[in-house]
Write a protein that holds these residues in place. Structure first.
Motif, PDB file in Angstrom:
ATOM      1  N   ASN A   1       0.844  -1.193   0.000  1.00 13.21           N
ATOM      2  CA  ASN A   1       0.000   0.000   0.000  1.00 13.21           C
ATOM      3  C   ASN A   1       0.888   1.256   0.000  1.00 13.21           C
ATOM      4  N   VAL A   2       0.616   2.176  -0.900  1.00 10.86           N
ATOM      5  CA  VAL A   2       1.485   3.352  -1.011  1.00 10.86           C
ATOM      6  C   VAL A   2       1.472   4.156   0.284  1.00 10.86           C
ATOM      7  N   LEU A   3       0.317   4.255   0.915  1.00  9.45           N
ATOM      8  CA  LEU A   3       0.235   5.058   2.130  1.00  9.45           C
ATOM      9  C   LEU A   3       1.130   4.485   3.219  1.00  9.45           C
ATOM     10  N   VAL A   4       1.132   3.163   3.343  1.00  9.32           N
ATOM     11  CA  VAL A   4       1.968   2.558   4.380  1.00  9.32           C
ATOM     12  C   VAL A   4       3.445   2.712   4.032  1.00  9.32           C
ATOM     13  N   VAL A   5       3.753   2.700   2.724  1.00  4.91           N
ATOM     14  CA  VAL A   5       5.142   2.938   2.326  1.00  4.91           C
ATOM     15  C   VAL A   5       5.575   4.337   2.759  1.00  4.91           C
ATOM     16  N   LEU A   6       4.689   5.324   2.565  1.00  4.67           N
ATOM     17  CA  LEU A   6       5.035   6.690   2.983  1.00  4.67           C
ATOM     18  C   LEU A   6       5.194   6.774   4.490  1.00  4.67           C
ATOM     19  N   MET A   7       4.332   6.068   5.226  1.00  8.23           N
ATOM     20  CA  MET A   7       4.465   6.093   6.694  1.00  8.23           C
ATOM     21  C   MET A   7       5.786   5.463   7.127  1.00  8.23           C
ATOM     22  N   SER A   8       6.191   4.392   6.442  1.00 10.02           N
ATOM     23  CA  SER A   8       7.477   3.776   6.773  1.00 10.02           C
ATOM     24  C   SER A   8       8.625   4.737   6.505  1.00 10.02           C
ATOM     25  N   LEU A   9       8.447   5.565   5.472  1.00  7.30           N
ATOM     26  CA  LEU A   9       9.464   6.581   5.178  1.00  7.30           C
ATOM     27  C   LEU A   9       9.601   7.559   6.347  1.00  7.30           C
ATOM     28  N   GLU A  10       8.462   7.913   6.943  1.00  6.74           N
ATOM     29  CA  GLU A  10       8.501   8.784   8.126  1.00  6.74           C
ATOM     30  C   GLU A  10       9.296   8.130   9.237  1.00  6.74           C
ATOM     31  N   LEU A  11       9.098   6.823   9.373  1.00  4.37           N
ATOM     32  CA  LEU A  11       9.818   6.065  10.396  1.00  4.37           C
ATOM     33  C   LEU A  11      11.324   6.154  10.176  1.00  4.37           C
TER      34      LEU A  11
ATOM     35  N   VAL B   1       1.301  -0.628  -4.879  1.00  8.73           N
ATOM     36  CA  VAL B   1       2.551  -0.185  -5.491  1.00  8.73           C
ATOM     37  C   VAL B   1       2.812  -0.910  -6.801  1.00  8.73           C
ATOM     38  N   ASP B   2       2.460  -2.192  -6.864  1.00  8.56           N
ATOM     39  CA  ASP B   2       2.804  -2.965  -8.057  1.00  8.56           C
ATOM     40  C   ASP B   2       1.814  -2.743  -9.193  1.00  8.56           C
ATOM     41  N   GLU B   3       0.750  -1.986  -8.950  1.00  8.19           N
ATOM     42  CA  GLU B   3      -0.176  -1.705 -10.049  1.00  8.19           C
ATOM     43  C   GLU B   3       0.002  -0.296 -10.603  1.00  8.19           C
ATOM     44  N   ILE B   4       0.826   0.500  -9.935  1.00  7.95           N
ATOM     45  CA  ILE B   4       1.075   1.856 -10.435  1.00  7.95           C
ATOM     46  C   ILE B   4       2.200   1.766 -11.442  1.00  7.95           C
TER      47      ILE B   4
ATOM     48  N   SER C   1      -7.348  -5.834   0.316  1.00  7.91           N
ATOM     49  CA  SER C   1      -6.157  -5.922   1.151  1.00  7.91           C
ATOM     50  C   SER C   1      -5.939  -7.341   1.645  1.00  7.91           C
ATOM     51  N   LEU C   2      -6.115  -8.275   0.699  1.00  2.45           N
ATOM     52  CA  LEU C   2      -5.821  -9.657   1.057  1.00  2.45           C
ATOM     53  C   LEU C   2      -4.322  -9.836   1.217  1.00  2.45           C
ATOM     54  N   ARG C   3      -3.606  -9.112   0.388  1.00  2.49           N
ATOM     55  CA  ARG C   3      -2.150  -9.207   0.474  1.00  2.49           C
ATOM     56  C   ARG C   3      -1.616  -7.914   1.028  1.00  2.49           C
ATOM     57  N   ARG C   4      -0.987  -8.011   2.163  1.00  2.00           N
ATOM     58  CA  ARG C   4      -0.383  -6.807   2.710  1.00  2.00           C
ATOM     59  C   ARG C   4       0.923  -6.498   2.017  1.00  2.00           C
ATOM     60  N   PHE C   5       1.610  -7.546   1.594  1.00  2.00           N
ATOM     61  CA  PHE C   5       2.964  -7.357   1.090  1.00  2.00           C
ATOM     62  C   PHE C   5       2.995  -7.542  -0.412  1.00  2.00           C
ATOM     63  N   LEU C   6       4.069  -7.096  -1.012  1.00  2.00           N
ATOM     64  CA  LEU C   6       4.209  -7.222  -2.449  1.00  2.00           C
ATOM     65  C   LEU C   6       4.199  -8.686  -2.842  1.00  2.00           C
ATOM     66  N   PRO C   7       3.562  -8.997  -3.965  1.00  2.00           N
ATOM     67  CA  PRO C   7       3.576 -10.389  -4.412  1.00  2.00           C
ATOM     68  C   PRO C   7       4.981 -10.795  -4.850  1.00  2.00           C
ATOM     69  N   GLY C   8       5.172 -12.082  -4.888  1.00  2.00           N
ATOM     70  CA  GLY C   8       6.523 -12.571  -5.178  1.00  2.00           C
ATOM     71  C   GLY C   8       7.298 -12.706  -3.887  1.00  2.00           C
TER      72      GLY C   8
END
Lengths: 100, 165
Positions: A27-37, A92-95, B81-88
């Motif tokens: 999720n992009v939002l969680v990626v941004l939050m991790s960046l804050e971390l 992230v993987d669909e953008i 949000s079945l998958r929290r993490f990137l696939p693969g």
């Protein structure tokens, strides 16, 4: 008295957790939050060194980091809103608009 | 005593950070991030930087997290949000991060040059000295930072506008 290395170890742990979040979350939002971390763990290091070496420059840098973080979040969330308007996804993987 | 407080706040911060990365719902991530920031600001107080602790709470909890929550709720994307993490397989990334962490920990543990005690005594007048240093020695970076904030403000407004079609 807490030794300096404890603070650095805390910074390392937070940095690793944040980096893992940036690399593996979907999720992009969680990626941004991790960046804050990540930025916050660096701030801990700066302020710890400033305290232990009795030097104000670390604190000054922490203030600048906080200011830049605010700018970064505003821009990132603006880009995100514009992105979702074009393509309704947060994964992230669909953008892949820019073929990255 | 002080070490006990440090351990409490450090464990709280690390647990909240794990919550950020592992939570399924982005809202839960944001709340965990708030807990993490508050713990970190407590650690700033222990480092005798109360001004930075207050700034941390104002800017991060008061502004940035509220922005995150607003955007999360406004976008309202119901991915299953079945998958929290990137696939693969993420083993490569996780291995790299673990390697980085172990390397940094080893360097910190082996390092002999970290002082055990505080060099000087910074008691009182912290904010005054900080302000003097900021506005005397770091005037140019301060102005640059303010320009960056202005640019970010304008950029965010432009980005979030509806495109004229």
């Amino acid at each position: 008295m807490v030794p300096l290395s404890w603070y650095i170890v805390l910074g390392v742990i937070l940095f690793v957790i944040g980096a893992a979040g940036v690399l593996i979350r979907r999720n992009v939002l969680v990626v941004l939050m991790s960046l804050e971390l990540l930025l916050n763990s660096v701030n801990i290091n700066f302020i710890a060194f400033a305290h232990f070496h009795d030097d104000f420059r670390g604190r000054i840098f922490a203030i600048f980091i906080i200011a830049i973080t605010a700018a970064e979040v505003a821009i990132a969330l603006g880009i995100l809103v514009a992105l979702v308007r074009n393509k309704a996804t947060l994964k992230v993987d669909e953008i892949t608009i820019m073929r990255g | 005593m002080e070490q006990g407080f440090f351990l409490i706040f450090a464990v709280g911060a690390v647990a909240a950070a794990l919550g950020v990365v592992l939570a399924r719902n982005p809202i839960h991530s944001a709340v965990a991030l708030m807990a993490c920031f508050i713990n970190i600001s407590a650690i700033f107080v222990m480092l005798q930087a109360p001004l930075l602790a207050v700034i941390q709470i104002f800017v991060y909890v008061g502004a940035i997290l509220v922005l995150f929550l607003f955007v999360t709720m406004m976008l309202d994307i119901r991915d299953a949000s079945l998958r929290r993490f990137l696939p693969g397989s993420n083993f490569a990334a996780l291995g790299l991060v673990a390697l980085l962490g172990i390397e940094m920990l080893v360097l910190v543990m082996m390092g002999q040059r970290f002082p055990k005690t505080v060099a000087g005594t910074t008691t009182g007048g912290e904010i005054r000295e900080l302000g003097t240093t900021l506005f005397a020695d770091y005037l140019l970076p301060f102005e640059v930072a303010s320009v960056i904030l202005l640019v970010a403000l304008i950029g965010a407004i432009v980005l979030a506008q509806k495109e004229p079609r």
